[in-house]
Design a protein around this motif. Structure first.
Motif, PDB file in Angstrom:
ATOM      1  N   ASN A   1       0.834  -1.199   0.000  1.00  0.00           N
ATOM      2  CA  ASN A   1       0.000   0.000   0.000  1.00  0.00           C
ATOM      3  C   ASN A   1       0.874   1.256   0.000  1.00  0.00           C
ATOM      4  N   ARG A   2       0.943   1.936  -1.121  1.00  0.00           N
ATOM      5  CA  ARG A   2       1.802   3.120  -1.230  1.00  0.00           C
ATOM      6  C   ARG A   2       1.196   4.368  -0.601  1.00  0.00           C
ATOM      7  N   ARG A   3      -0.005   4.258  -0.057  1.00  0.00           N
ATOM      8  CA  ARG A   3      -0.608   5.393   0.651  1.00  0.00           C
ATOM      9  C   ARG A   3       0.017   5.580   2.025  1.00  0.00           C
ATOM     10  N   LEU A   4       0.694   4.557   2.524  1.00  0.00           N
ATOM     11  CA  LEU A   4       1.393   4.680   3.801  1.00  0.00           C
ATOM     12  C   LEU A   4       2.751   5.333   3.526  1.00  0.00           C
ATOM     13  N   ALA A   5       2.989   6.443   4.156  1.00  0.00           N
ATOM     14  CA  ALA A   5       4.201   7.219   3.904  1.00  0.00           C
ATOM     15  C   ALA A   5       5.450   6.530   4.445  1.00  0.00           C
ATOM     16  N   CYS A   6       6.573   6.839   3.827  1.00  0.00           N
ATOM     17  CA  CYS A   6       7.864   6.359   4.325  1.00  0.00           C
ATOM     18  C   CYS A   6       8.017   6.809   5.775  1.00  0.00           C
ATOM     19  N   GLY A   7       8.509   5.916   6.606  1.00  0.00           N
ATOM     20  CA  GLY A   7       8.714   6.240   8.011  1.00  0.00           C
ATOM     21  C   GLY A   7       7.535   5.934   8.911  1.00  0.00           C
ATOM     22  N   THR A   8       6.379   5.597   8.323  1.00  0.00           N
ATOM     23  CA  THR A   8       5.206   5.242   9.122  1.00  0.00           C
ATOM     24  C   THR A   8       5.492   3.966   9.911  1.00  0.00           C
ATOM     25  N   VAL A   9       5.064   3.942  11.153  1.00  0.00           N
ATOM     26  CA  VAL A   9       5.224   2.748  11.988  1.00  0.00           C
ATOM     27  C   VAL A   9       3.922   1.960  11.941  1.00  0.00           C
ATOM     28  N   VAL A  10       4.034   0.664  11.657  1.00  0.00           N
ATOM     29  CA  VAL A  10       2.863  -0.217  11.653  1.00  0.00           C
ATOM     30  C   VAL A  10       3.096  -1.366  12.623  1.00  0.00           C
ATOM     31  N   ARG A  11       2.000  -1.866  13.171  1.00  0.00           N
ATOM     32  CA  ARG A  11       2.040  -3.040  14.039  1.00  0.00           C
ATOM     33  C   ARG A  11       1.622  -4.234  13.204  1.00  0.00           C
ATOM     34  N   VAL A  12       2.417  -5.285  13.233  1.00  0.00           N
ATOM     35  CA  VAL A  12       2.110  -6.513  12.503  1.00  0.00           C
ATOM     36  C   VAL A  12       1.879  -7.607  13.536  1.00  0.00           C
TER      37      VAL A  12
ATOM     38  N   ALA B   1       2.118  -7.880  -5.836  1.00  0.00           N
ATOM     39  CA  ALA B   1       2.592  -8.841  -4.826  1.00  0.00           C
ATOM     40  C   ALA B   1       1.390  -9.452  -4.111  1.00  0.00           C
ATOM     41  N   ASP B   2       1.509 -10.729  -3.754  1.00  0.00           N
ATOM     42  CA  ASP B   2       0.391 -11.382  -3.073  1.00  0.00           C
ATOM     43  C   ASP B   2       0.397 -11.148  -1.566  1.00  0.00           C
ATOM     44  N   ALA B   3       1.491 -10.664  -1.003  1.00  0.00           N
ATOM     45  CA  ALA B   3       1.567 -10.349   0.425  1.00  0.00           C
ATOM     46  C   ALA B   3       1.270  -8.862   0.629  1.00  0.00           C
ATOM     47  N   ILE B   4       0.818  -8.507   1.834  1.00  0.00           N
ATOM     48  CA  ILE B   4       0.568  -7.089   2.124  1.00  0.00           C
ATOM     49  C   ILE B   4       1.777  -6.423   2.768  1.00  0.00           C
ATOM     50  N   VAL B   5       2.677  -7.243   3.327  1.00  0.00           N
ATOM     51  CA  VAL B   5       3.857  -6.691   3.988  1.00  0.00           C
ATOM     52  C   VAL B   5       5.012  -7.687   3.873  1.00  0.00           C
ATOM     53  N   ASP B   6       6.201  -7.141   3.740  1.00  0.00           N
ATOM     54  CA  ASP B   6       7.435  -7.913   3.666  1.00  0.00           C
ATOM     55  C   ASP B   6       8.327  -7.378   4.787  1.00  0.00           C
ATOM     56  N   VAL B   7       8.497  -8.138   5.858  1.00  0.00           N
ATOM     57  CA  VAL B   7       9.224  -7.648   7.031  1.00  0.00           C
ATOM     58  C   VAL B   7      10.688  -8.089   6.991  1.00  0.00           C
ATOM     59  N   SER B   8      11.497  -7.452   7.810  1.00  0.00           N
ATOM     60  CA  SER B   8      12.901  -7.832   7.912  1.00  0.00           C
ATOM     61  C   SER B   8      13.029  -9.212   8.566  1.00  0.00           C
ATOM     62  N   ARG B   9      14.205  -9.805   8.424  1.00  0.00           N
ATOM     63  CA  ARG B   9      14.461 -11.125   9.023  1.00  0.00           C
ATOM     64  C   ARG B   9      14.264 -11.093  10.543  1.00  0.00           C
ATOM     65  N   ARG B  10      14.724 -10.032  11.175  1.00  0.00           N
ATOM     66  CA  ARG B  10      14.580  -9.904  12.630  1.00  0.00           C
ATOM     67  C   ARG B  10      13.102  -9.876  13.040  1.00  0.00           C
ATOM     68  N   ALA B  11      12.286  -9.121  12.294  1.00  0.00           N
ATOM     69  CA  ALA B  11      10.857  -9.051  12.593  1.00  0.00           C
ATOM     70  C   ALA B  11      10.194 -10.407  12.361  1.00  0.00           C
ATOM     71  N   ALA B  12      10.592 -11.105  11.297  1.00  0.00           N
ATOM     72  CA  ALA B  12      10.022 -12.435  11.021  1.00  0.00           C
ATOM     73  C   ALA B  12      10.357 -13.411  12.148  1.00  0.00           C
ATOM     74  N   ARG B  13      11.565 -13.326  12.668  1.00  0.00           N
ATOM     75  CA  ARG B  13      11.957 -14.203  13.780  1.00  0.00           C
ATOM     76  C   ARG B  13      11.101 -13.904  15.013  1.00  0.00           C
ATOM     77  N   ARG B  14      10.905 -12.617  15.317  1.00  0.00           N
ATOM     78  CA  ARG B  14      10.087 -12.245  16.476  1.00  0.00           C
ATOM     79  C   ARG B  14       8.619 -12.641  16.299  1.00  0.00           C
ATOM     80  N   LEU B  15       8.155 -12.618  15.058  1.00  0.00           N
ATOM     81  CA  LEU B  15       6.776 -13.024  14.778  1.00  0.00           C
ATOM     82  C   LEU B  15       6.621 -14.543  14.742  1.00  0.00           C
TER      83      LEU B  15
END
Length: 124
Positions: A61-72, A93-107
């Motif tokens: 979603n490109r309506r979310l500005a750079c630097g916006t914080v989201v909760r996943v 893309a078929d996913a709504i979000v692509d998180v960093s490796r660190r975030a994926a581990r925490r999730l």
């Protein structure tokens, strides 16, 4: 003014404030994936380079500005993380979000590679 008019004005004001608060609430459900190691060091759309140890994400979603914080939130295990949007995904893309490796581990989906999530905008 009569009591009835004052009561009506108060109700309208309360409804307007509630409407404004609800209008800023943004939530999406869908699939989450994570950045692969091949992207480490590559330039991100919002500036800087991708580092897998940072809590960052790319969104469709490109309506979310750079630097916006989201909760996943992982809908399987209820784990949650906050990530900062630093990049954008392809519109198809078929996913709504692509998180960093660190975030994926925490999730808790590093091994699975993808998971159902709820993503919501964090308000300051």
């Amino acid at each position: 003014m009569t009591t009835r008019m004052l009561l009506l004005c108060a109700c309208i004001a309360i409804a307007a404030v509630g409407h404004i608060a609800l209008a800023h609430h943004w939530t999406r459900r869908g699939e989450a994936t994570y950045y692969g190691d091949q992207y480490v060091g590559q330039t991100m759309a919002c500036g800087g380079t991708y580092r897998h140890h940072k809590m960052v994400a790319a969104v469709r979603n490109r309506r979310l500005a750079c630097g916006t914080v989201v909760r996943v939130k992982n809908l399987r295990n209820d784990r949650r993380v906050r990530v900062r949007i630093k990049d954008y995904m392809a519109r198809d893309a078929d996913a709504i979000v692509d998180v960093s490796r660190r975030a994926a581990r925490r999730l808790g989906f590093l091994r699975a590679g993808r998971v159902r999530v709820r993503m919501s905008k964090v308000h300051d």
